[in-house]
Design a protein around this motif. Structure first.
Motif, PDB file in Angstrom:
ATOM      1  N   GLN A 112      -3.520   4.360  -8.335  1.00 52.13           N
ATOM      2  CA  GLN A 112      -2.112   4.373  -8.731  1.00 52.13           C
ATOM      3  C   GLN A 112      -1.612   5.813  -8.884  1.00 52.13           C
ATOM      4  N   GLY A 131       7.093  -0.670   0.804  1.00 47.60           N
ATOM      5  CA  GLY A 131       7.255  -2.020   0.287  1.00 47.60           C
ATOM      6  C   GLY A 131       5.962  -2.484  -0.367  1.00 47.60           C
ATOM      7  N   ARG A 132       5.950  -3.709  -0.822  1.00 52.21           N
ATOM      8  CA  ARG A 132       4.790  -4.243  -1.546  1.00 52.21           C
ATOM      9  C   ARG A 132       3.528  -4.247  -0.682  1.00 52.21           C
ATOM     10  N   THR A 133       3.625  -4.722   0.557  1.00 54.61           N
ATOM     11  CA  THR A 133       2.445  -4.806   1.427  1.00 54.61           C
ATOM     12  C   THR A 133       1.926  -3.415   1.763  1.00 54.61           C
ATOM     13  N   SER A 135       2.394  -0.677   0.036  1.00 57.25           N
ATOM     14  CA  SER A 135       1.857  -0.082  -1.192  1.00 57.25           C
ATOM     15  C   SER A 135       0.434  -0.577  -1.447  1.00 57.25           C
ATOM     16  N   TRP A 136       0.211  -1.866  -1.226  1.00 59.67           N
ATOM     17  CA  TRP A 136      -1.127  -2.429  -1.410  1.00 59.67           C
ATOM     18  C   TRP A 136      -2.118  -1.775  -0.439  1.00 59.67           C
TER      19      TRP A 136
END
Length: 178
Positions: A112, A131-133, A135-136
């Motif tokens: 993080q 975006g979320r994907t 970032s993952w």
């Protein structure tokens, strides 16, 4: 690295690209210069720059001793080259962002914390945030617990690594094993 390597014979081209371009510059450097140089020498020997390829190649073959005088010569010039490029950017009033490799990839950082640095880079170059994907995916890539770029295990495969550490390691240049 290219095109701004201090040892590159194309300095006039490098300086032109650095100053004349309208691109924003990310000045990526290592605090632990010794690790950068030794890792580069390992990549040159294995002819691999992808971390997974380097690990597989090192496990299958023995590394050659490094030329300590060559590594020392590079260590002596590294910081001066970084300073010179930074000064040129400042003098030319070019926008740039200092990024330390260790702020992205360090054993003591959480994924993080590394992601926050990546988001700062993305913002600097004015790209949309992840975006979320994405970032993952970035968190997975930045997790040095599962994706170490270099390791003590790789360094220990260099026959004269202890001599390099004793002779060239310091708080200023960095350490391989500390």
């Amino acid at each position: 690295g290219w095109p701004f390597a201090g040892l590159c014979p194309n300095q006039p081209l490098n300086q032109h690209l650095l100053i004349a371009s309208r691109a924003k510059v990310i000045l990526l450097a290592r605090r632990n210069v010794l690790r950068r140089l030794v890792s580069n020498e390992v990549s040159l020997q294995t002819k691999r720059w992808d971390p997974d390829d380097v690990r597989r190649r090192v496990i299958r073959r023995k590394l050659k001793p490094l030329d300590i005088e060559w590594v020392k010569w590079q260590l002596e010039r590294e910081r001066a080259a970084i300073y010179e490029h930074r000064k040129r950017l400042i003098d030319a009033r070019r926008p740039f962002l200092d990024v330390w490799y260790e702020d992205l990839f360090a054993e003591d950082l959480t994924p993080q914390e590394s992601l926050l640095q990546l988001k700062e880079i993305i913002s600097f170059i004015e790209l949309p945030q992840l975006g979320r994907t994405a970032s993952w995916s970035a968190l997975t890539l930045l997790d040095q617990r599962t994706q170490p770029i270099t390791s003590r295990q790789i360094y220990s495969r260099i026959p004269n690594v202890n001599q390099i550490e004793r002779r060239l390691g310091s708080d200023y240049t960095g350490w391989l094993f500390k």
